[in-house]
Scaffold this active site. Sequence first.
Site, PDB file in Angstrom:
ATOM      1  N   ASP A  27       0.847  -1.188   0.000  1.00 42.21           N
ATOM      2  CA  ASP A  27       0.000   0.000   0.000  1.00 42.21           C
ATOM      3  C   ASP A  27       0.885   1.241   0.000  1.00 42.21           C
ATOM      4  O   ASP A  27       2.100   1.158   0.153  1.00 42.21           O
ATOM      5  CB  ASP A  27      -0.988  -0.015   1.159  1.00 42.21           C
ATOM      6  CG  ASP A  27      -0.318  -0.080   2.514  1.00 42.21           C
ATOM      7  OD1 ASP A  27       0.898   0.149   2.596  1.00 42.21           O
ATOM      8  OD2 ASP A  27      -1.015  -0.361   3.504  1.00 42.21           O
ATOM      9  N   SER A  28       0.285   2.398  -0.178  1.00 43.40           N
ATOM     10  CA  SER A  28       1.060   3.618  -0.415  1.00 43.40           C
ATOM     11  C   SER A  28       1.601   4.254   0.853  1.00 43.40           C
ATOM     12  O   SER A  28       2.482   5.112   0.793  1.00 43.40           O
ATOM     13  CB  SER A  28       0.187   4.642  -1.137  1.00 43.40           C
ATOM     14  OG  SER A  28      -0.825   5.126  -0.261  1.00 43.40           O
ATOM     15  N   GLY A  33      -0.476   6.002   2.693  1.00 42.81           N
ATOM     16  CA  GLY A  33      -1.427   7.078   2.953  1.00 42.81           C
ATOM     17  C   GLY A  33      -2.382   6.781   4.093  1.00 42.81           C
ATOM     18  O   GLY A  33      -2.632   7.640   4.942  1.00 42.81           O
ATOM     19  N   ASP A  77      -2.588   8.468  -1.813  1.00 46.28           N
ATOM     20  CA  ASP A  77      -3.879   9.148  -1.811  1.00 46.28           C
ATOM     21  C   ASP A  77      -4.204   9.619  -0.406  1.00 46.28           C
ATOM     22  O   ASP A  77      -3.541   9.257   0.554  1.00 46.28           O
ATOM     23  CB  ASP A  77      -4.989   8.209  -2.301  1.00 46.28           C
ATOM     24  CG  ASP A  77      -5.233   7.060  -1.333  1.00 46.28           C
ATOM     25  OD1 ASP A  77      -4.262   6.579  -0.709  1.00 46.28           O
ATOM     26  OD2 ASP A  77      -6.391   6.636  -1.188  1.00 46.28           O
ATOM     27  N   GLY A 104     -11.504   4.192   0.928  1.00 48.53           N
ATOM     28  CA  GLY A 104     -12.458   4.985   1.703  1.00 48.53           C
ATOM     29  C   GLY A 104     -13.731   4.252   2.060  1.00 48.53           C
ATOM     30  O   GLY A 104     -14.730   4.885   2.433  1.00 48.53           O
ATOM     31  N   ASP A 160      -8.205  -7.358   0.909  1.00 45.87           N
ATOM     32  CA  ASP A 160      -7.209  -7.572   1.964  1.00 45.87           C
ATOM     33  C   ASP A 160      -7.778  -7.058   3.277  1.00 45.87           C
ATOM     34  O   ASP A 160      -8.651  -6.189   3.291  1.00 45.87           O
ATOM     35  CB  ASP A 160      -5.911  -6.810   1.667  1.00 45.87           C
ATOM     36  CG  ASP A 160      -6.009  -5.351   2.122  1.00 45.87           C
ATOM     37  OD1 ASP A 160      -5.525  -5.033   3.215  1.00 45.87           O
ATOM     38  OD2 ASP A 160      -6.615  -4.538   1.390  1.00 45.87           O
ATOM     39  N   CYS A 179     -13.852 -28.168   8.645  1.00 44.52           N
ATOM     40  CA  CYS A 179     -12.620 -27.604   8.096  1.00 44.52           C
ATOM     41  C   CYS A 179     -11.542 -28.685   8.029  1.00 44.52           C
ATOM     42  O   CYS A 179     -11.374 -29.473   8.968  1.00 44.52           O
ATOM     43  CB  CYS A 179     -12.145 -26.442   8.965  1.00 44.52           C
ATOM     44  SG  CYS A 179     -10.600 -25.671   8.410  1.00 44.52           S
ATOM     45  N   CYS A 211      -8.235 -27.938   7.558  1.00 42.01           N
ATOM     46  CA  CYS A 211      -6.921 -27.327   7.726  1.00 42.01           C
ATOM     47  C   CYS A 211      -6.078 -28.117   8.720  1.00 42.01           C
ATOM     48  O   CYS A 211      -6.588 -28.941   9.484  1.00 42.01           O
ATOM     49  CB  CYS A 211      -7.038 -25.864   8.165  1.00 42.01           C
ATOM     50  SG  CYS A 211      -7.396 -25.599   9.926  1.00 42.01           S
ATOM     51  N   CYS A 245      -7.347 -27.887  12.421  1.00 43.72           N
ATOM     52  CA  CYS A 245      -8.559 -28.639  12.750  1.00 43.72           C
ATOM     53  C   CYS A 245      -8.343 -30.149  12.661  1.00 43.72           C
ATOM     54  O   CYS A 245      -9.086 -30.920  13.290  1.00 43.72           O
ATOM     55  CB  CYS A 245      -9.696 -28.204  11.827  1.00 43.72           C
ATOM     56  SG  CYS A 245     -10.296 -26.526  12.180  1.00 43.72           S
ATOM     57  N   HIS A 265      -5.733 -21.105  11.136  1.00 44.96           N
ATOM     58  CA  HIS A 265      -7.107 -21.519  10.817  1.00 44.96           C
ATOM     59  C   HIS A 265      -7.882 -20.393  10.138  1.00 44.96           C
ATOM     60  O   HIS A 265      -8.566 -20.629   9.126  1.00 44.96           O
ATOM     61  CB  HIS A 265      -7.847 -21.960  12.081  1.00 44.96           C
ATOM     62  CG  HIS A 265      -9.319 -22.119  11.849  1.00 44.96           C
ATOM     63  ND1 HIS A 265      -9.872 -23.241  11.267  1.00 44.96           N
ATOM     64  CD2 HIS A 265     -10.355 -21.261  12.070  1.00 44.96           C
ATOM     65  CE1 HIS A 265     -11.176 -23.077  11.140  1.00 44.96           C
ATOM     66  NE2 HIS A 265     -11.498 -21.890  11.622  1.00 44.96           N
TER      67      HIS A 265
END
Length: 379
Positions: free
Chosen positions: A94-95, A97, A148, A218, A268, A306, A308, A311, A337
Site C-alpha cells: 500500500d502507499s 497514505g 492518496d 475509503g 485484503d 474444516c 486445515c 482442525c 485456521h
Amino acid sequence: MTAITYELIKTCKQTGARLGKVHTPHGSFDTPMFMPVGTLATVKTMSPEELTEMNAKIILSNTYHLWLRPGEDIIRDAGGLHAFMNWDKAILTDSGGFQVFSLSDMREIKEEGVHFRNYLNGEKLFLSPEKSMQIQNALGSDIMMAFDECPPYPATHDYMKASVERTSRWAERCLEAHNRKNDQGLFGIIQGGEFEDLRKQSAEDLASLDFPGYAIGGLSVGEPKEVMNRMLEYTTPLMPSTKPRYLMGVGSPDSLIDGAIRGIDMFDCVLPTRIARNGTCMTSAGRLVVRNAAYARDFGPIDDQCDCYVCQNYTRSYIRHLIKCNETFGFRLTTYHNLYFLLELMEKVRKAIREDRLGDFKEAFFDQYGFNQPNAKNF
C-alpha cells in the site's frame, strides 16, 4: 510490457461476479481472492512456508511501516522485499497514505504532500506521492498503490470534493515518479466517500490515466454496511472491465461474498490475524471465541467442517489453554485456521461463479453462518 495484466475467465450468470486471473512478475493468482496482510514483511506468527501450504498466492506489506523499520534502503540492498522475507510469490504494497491519516493526529495536508509525526518517536516526517513511489520502487513489490488521502467517515461533500481532486493530482504525480514500470504495476485508488458524483469523478479521473489496476478506497472505515454495498454497486461499473478491481481493507466473510457479487476481484484485511490473537475464530457455523470457558473440556476441532492442519490435529480445549496462558503457539494455530478459512472461502466463491450459482451459495452460507439472523454477530 505491462507488469500486471488481468484475464477475465467467466462472468457468473446468476450474479454478474467475475472469475479471473491476475498475472504478476512473481506468479499468477485466481480471482476473486483474499490477500493475507504482512504489515512488517511478515504475516503475524506465520511462516512463508505455511502461507504457501494454505495456498496464499499474494500478500500485502505496508510501505509506511517498512519505511520506518527497517528502512527501504536495507530492503533494497537485501535484494528487495521478496528476497528479504523469503517469499517468491506476488506482493502488493500500500502507499502509506492510510497509516499517515490513521496513526498520526499531528498532520498537515498540503499540495506537495503530508507533514506528520512518526507514531513511534514523534519525529517530524514528510510523505509525498514521489516519496511513496521511491519507497515502493526500492521495496520491489509486484503491485504498488498510488499515494492518496483516505478521508474520515463521515466527511462533508465540500471536503470530500477537494480531497478527491487532490488525490487525482497526486495520482498523476505517482505515475510520473514511478520508474520501474516493466516489473512493478501501479494501481490508482478511487475515493469519494458516500457521494456518487464524487465516486464518478474520481473513477473517471483515474481511468483516464490508464493504470494497470484500480482500487476502491475509503470504504470499511466506519460507514454502515449498506452504504458500502451501495457504493460498490455504483462504483464498480465505472471501473475498466479489463483491469483488476481491488476493495481495500475488507475481510469479513459476508463482505467478501458481497464484494465479489458486486464485481470485486481482490480483497485484503488484518481482520483474520487480529481477531485470531484474541482467540476469535471463523467457522462454518459462525463466530467462535475459543478462549471462552465453554470450550475448556471441548475436545473437538475449531470447525468440524474444516480440513486445515489445525482442525485435523488440535482441539478447542488445547487451543483455549494455550491462548489463556498467552502462549504464542495458540495464536499461531488460530491465525493459521482463520487465514485458511478465508482462502478456502474464496476458492468456494470461485467455484460457485464457475458454476453460475454464487447467489445460491451466498444464501446457503449466510444461513449457515447466521448472517440472516436478527442481531447476528459479526467481527
